[in-house]
Design a protein around this motif. Structure first.
Motif, PDB file in Angstrom:
ATOM      1  N   PRO A   1     -36.009  32.858  26.973  1.00 20.98           N
ATOM      2  CA  PRO A   1     -36.229  33.668  28.171  1.00 20.98           C
ATOM      3  C   PRO A   1     -37.663  33.626  28.695  1.00 20.98           C
ATOM      4  CG  PRO A   1     -36.161  35.079  26.259  1.00 20.98           C
ATOM      5  CD  PRO A   1     -35.837  33.684  25.776  1.00 20.98           C
ATOM      6  N   SER A   2     -38.523  32.851  28.058  1.00 18.64           N
ATOM      7  CA  SER A   2     -39.881  32.716  28.608  1.00 18.64           C
ATOM      8  C   SER A   2     -39.937  31.624  29.678  1.00 18.64           C
ATOM      9  CB  SER A   2     -40.894  32.425  27.495  1.00 18.64           C
ATOM     10  OG  SER A   2     -40.680  31.131  26.953  1.00 18.64           O
ATOM     11  N   ASP A   3     -38.845  30.908  29.882  1.00 22.33           N
ATOM     12  CA  ASP A   3     -38.748  29.907  30.945  1.00 22.33           C
ATOM     13  C   ASP A   3     -38.514  30.649  32.262  1.00 22.33           C
ATOM     14  OD1 ASP A   3     -37.869  28.005  32.835  1.00 22.33           O
ATOM     15  OD2 ASP A   3     -36.877  26.779  31.306  1.00 22.33           O
ATOM     16  N   GLN A   4     -39.577  30.927  32.985  1.00 21.58           N
ATOM     17  CA  GLN A   4     -39.513  31.774  34.178  1.00 21.58           C
ATOM     18  C   GLN A   4     -38.630  31.196  35.282  1.00 21.58           C
ATOM     19  OE1 GLN A   4     -40.678  34.980  34.278  1.00 21.58           O
ATOM     20  NE2 GLN A   4     -40.911  34.490  32.116  1.00 21.58           N
ATOM     21  N   GLU A   5     -38.601  29.890  35.416  1.00 22.72           N
ATOM     22  CA  GLU A   5     -37.750  29.265  36.430  1.00 22.72           C
ATOM     23  C   GLU A   5     -36.270  29.481  36.081  1.00 22.72           C
ATOM     24  OE1 GLU A   5     -36.812  24.853  38.242  1.00 22.72           O
ATOM     25  OE2 GLU A   5     -38.804  25.230  37.418  1.00 22.72           O
ATOM     26  N   LEU A   6     -35.940  29.322  34.800  1.00 20.56           N
ATOM     27  CA  LEU A   6     -34.570  29.541  34.344  1.00 20.56           C
ATOM     28  C   LEU A   6     -34.165  31.003  34.548  1.00 20.56           C
ATOM     29  CD1 LEU A   6     -32.255  27.901  33.022  1.00 20.56           C
ATOM     30  CD2 LEU A   6     -33.115  28.702  30.810  1.00 20.56           C
ATOM     31  N   VAL A   7     -35.069  31.920  34.209  1.00 23.77           N
ATOM     32  CA  VAL A   7     -34.805  33.358  34.359  1.00 23.77           C
ATOM     33  C   VAL A   7     -34.598  33.714  35.835  1.00 23.77           C
ATOM     34  CG1 VAL A   7     -35.816  35.664  34.111  1.00 23.77           C
ATOM     35  CG2 VAL A   7     -35.951  34.027  32.222  1.00 23.77           C
ATOM     36  N   ALA A   8     -35.438  33.212  36.712  1.00 19.06           N
ATOM     37  CA  ALA A   8     -35.314  33.501  38.147  1.00 19.06           C
ATOM     38  C   ALA A   8     -33.984  32.973  38.689  1.00 19.06           C
ATOM     39  CB  ALA A   8     -36.482  32.895  38.911  1.00 19.06           C
TER      40      ALA A   8
ATOM     41  N   VAL B   1     -28.237  32.496  33.267  1.00 14.70           N
ATOM     42  CA  VAL B   1     -27.838  33.909  33.219  1.00 14.70           C
ATOM     43  C   VAL B   1     -28.237  34.518  31.877  1.00 14.70           C
ATOM     44  CG1 VAL B   1     -25.845  35.473  33.105  1.00 14.70           C
ATOM     45  CG2 VAL B   1     -25.969  33.738  34.900  1.00 14.70           C
ATOM     46  N   LEU B   2     -27.985  33.793  30.795  1.00 19.41           N
ATOM     47  CA  LEU B   2     -28.343  34.322  29.476  1.00 19.41           C
ATOM     48  C   LEU B   2     -29.855  34.441  29.317  1.00 19.41           C
ATOM     49  CD1 LEU B   2     -25.618  32.548  27.336  1.00 19.41           C
ATOM     50  CD2 LEU B   2     -25.735  34.967  27.984  1.00 19.41           C
ATOM     51  N   ALA B   3     -30.604  33.511  29.868  1.00 15.47           N
ATOM     52  CA  ALA B   3     -32.076  33.620  29.829  1.00 15.47           C
ATOM     53  C   ALA B   3     -32.516  34.873  30.589  1.00 15.47           C
ATOM     54  CB  ALA B   3     -32.723  32.373  30.423  1.00 15.47           C
ATOM     55  N   TYR B   4     -31.905  35.122  31.735  1.00 17.35           N
ATOM     56  CA  TYR B   4     -32.236  36.328  32.514  1.00 17.35           C
ATOM     57  C   TYR B   4     -31.919  37.593  31.712  1.00 17.35           C
ATOM     58  CZ  TYR B   4     -31.564  40.192  35.704  1.00 17.35           C
ATOM     59  OH  TYR B   4     -31.599  41.442  36.274  1.00 17.35           O
ATOM     60  N   ILE B   5     -30.736  37.663  31.126  1.00 12.42           N
ATOM     61  CA  ILE B   5     -30.347  38.830  30.331  1.00 12.42           C
ATOM     62  C   ILE B   5     -31.337  39.029  29.190  1.00 12.42           C
ATOM     63  CG2 ILE B   5     -28.609  39.677  28.695  1.00 12.42           C
ATOM     64  CD1 ILE B   5     -26.479  38.372  30.580  1.00 12.42           C
ATOM     65  N   LYS B   6     -31.636  37.955  28.476  1.00 13.42           N
ATOM     66  CA  LYS B   6     -32.516  38.039  27.309  1.00 13.42           C
ATOM     67  C   LYS B   6     -33.955  38.407  27.692  1.00 13.42           C
ATOM     68  CE  LYS B   6     -31.781  34.682  24.297  1.00 13.42           C
ATOM     69  NZ  LYS B   6     -31.396  33.416  23.660  1.00 13.42           N
ATOM     70  N   SER B   7     -34.330  38.112  28.936  1.00 12.90           N
ATOM     71  CA  SER B   7     -35.703  38.423  29.367  1.00 12.90           C
ATOM     72  C   SER B   7     -35.951  39.928  29.437  1.00 12.90           C
ATOM     73  CB  SER B   7     -35.998  37.774  30.722  1.00 12.90           C
ATOM     74  OG  SER B   7     -35.298  38.434  31.766  1.00 12.90           O
ATOM     75  N   SER B   8     -34.886  40.725  29.422  1.00 10.23           N
ATOM     76  CA  SER B   8     -35.036  42.187  29.495  1.00 10.23           C
ATOM     77  C   SER B   8     -35.140  42.833  28.110  1.00 10.23           C
ATOM     78  CB  SER B   8     -33.837  42.797  30.235  1.00 10.23           C
ATOM     79  OG  SER B   8     -32.680  42.785  29.416  1.00 10.23           O
ATOM     80  N   TRP B   9     -34.836  42.085  27.068  1.00  7.28           N
ATOM     81  CA  TRP B   9     -34.788  42.669  25.728  1.00  7.28           C
ATOM     82  C   TRP B   9     -36.184  42.877  25.146  1.00  7.28           C
ATOM     83  CZ3 TRP B   9     -30.815  38.677  23.471  1.00  7.28           C
ATOM     84  CH2 TRP B   9     -29.564  38.889  24.063  1.00  7.28           C
ATOM     85  N   PRO B  10     -36.349  43.929  24.340  1.00  7.89           N
ATOM     86  CA  PRO B  10     -37.629  44.103  23.649  1.00  7.89           C
ATOM     87  C   PRO B  10     -37.824  42.990  22.614  1.00  7.89           C
ATOM     88  CG  PRO B  10     -36.038  45.770  22.950  1.00  7.89           C
ATOM     89  CD  PRO B  10     -35.393  44.988  24.046  1.00  7.89           C
ATOM     90  N   LYS B  11     -39.057  42.795  22.211  1.00  7.35           N
ATOM     91  CA  LYS B  11     -39.402  41.698  21.292  1.00  7.35           C
ATOM     92  C   LYS B  11     -38.582  41.713  20.010  1.00  7.35           C
ATOM     93  CE  LYS B  11     -44.092  41.053  22.923  1.00  7.35           C
ATOM     94  NZ  LYS B  11     -45.511  41.108  22.647  1.00  7.35           N
ATOM     95  N   GLN B  12     -38.328  42.903  19.459  1.00  4.22           N
ATOM     96  CA  GLN B  12     -37.589  42.988  18.194  1.00  4.22           C
ATOM     97  C   GLN B  12     -36.159  42.492  18.360  1.00  4.22           C
ATOM     98  OE1 GLN B  12     -39.209  45.401  19.812  1.00  4.22           O
ATOM     99  NE2 GLN B  12     -40.168  46.863  18.434  1.00  4.22           N
TER     100      GLN B  12
END
Length: 161
Positions: A40-47, A136-147
């Motif tokens: 989820p650190s791939d900002q283009e994928l998340v967007a 979509v999964l990268a976007y979802i995962k980008s909202s999760w806390p680090k843990q």
């Protein structure tokens, strides 16, 4: 003599191709078999995933990934409401391969759901490409806390038993 040299060259070429193929086969069989983690650190994928999520998932799972109210309580029809995809849900408890499978094929009883389970989750294999699903999964995962993200990454990268 020229024919003998030509035959030798062909034989050497065929042996080279066979050796390359054998080497490739050995490399693939010895390669790390852990599942690839959707980062989820791939900002283009998340967007990209944010827009796809809004168009295909938000109507059930919520514009803010919050899911439907009372998502743990069965409805009158026996089905469960759509769960949240934020950290309050259970999405992060599953490896990426399972999340991809559920998105592509829906919840399949005996495979990704208990036997006999009926779900409102549609299959998106005809609507979304593999890249779209990963986005979509990268976007979802980008909202999760680090843990939660670290735990889900570990689950994803465990070797198959």
């Amino acid at each position: 003599m020229a024919i003998a040299v030509k035959k030798a060259s062909v034989i050497i070429g065929v042996l080279g191709v066979l050796a390359f193929g054998a080497g490739l086969f050995m490399y693939e069989s010895l390669r790390d078999t852990r599942q690839a983690f959707i980062d989820p650190s791939d900002q283009e994928l998340v967007a990209n995933g944010k827009g796809i999520y809004a168009n295909n998932c938000a109507s059930c799972h919520g514009a803010k990934l919050e899911g439907q109210p009372n998502w743990r309580i069965r409805q009158v029809n026996g089905r469960l409401p759509a769960p949240p995809h934020d950290e309050s849900g259970h999405t992060w408890h599953h490896p990426d391969a399972v999340l991809i499978d559920i998105t592509k094929n829906g919840l399949v009883p005996g495979v990704t759901a208990p036997s006999g389970y009926v779900s409102d989750m549609p299959a998106y294999d005809k609507l979304l490409t593999d890249h779209d699903i990963r986005a979509v999964l990268a976007y979802i995962k980008s909202s999760w806390p680090k843990q939660a993200l670290a735990a889900q990454k570990e689950i994803t990268q465990q070797r198959p038993q």
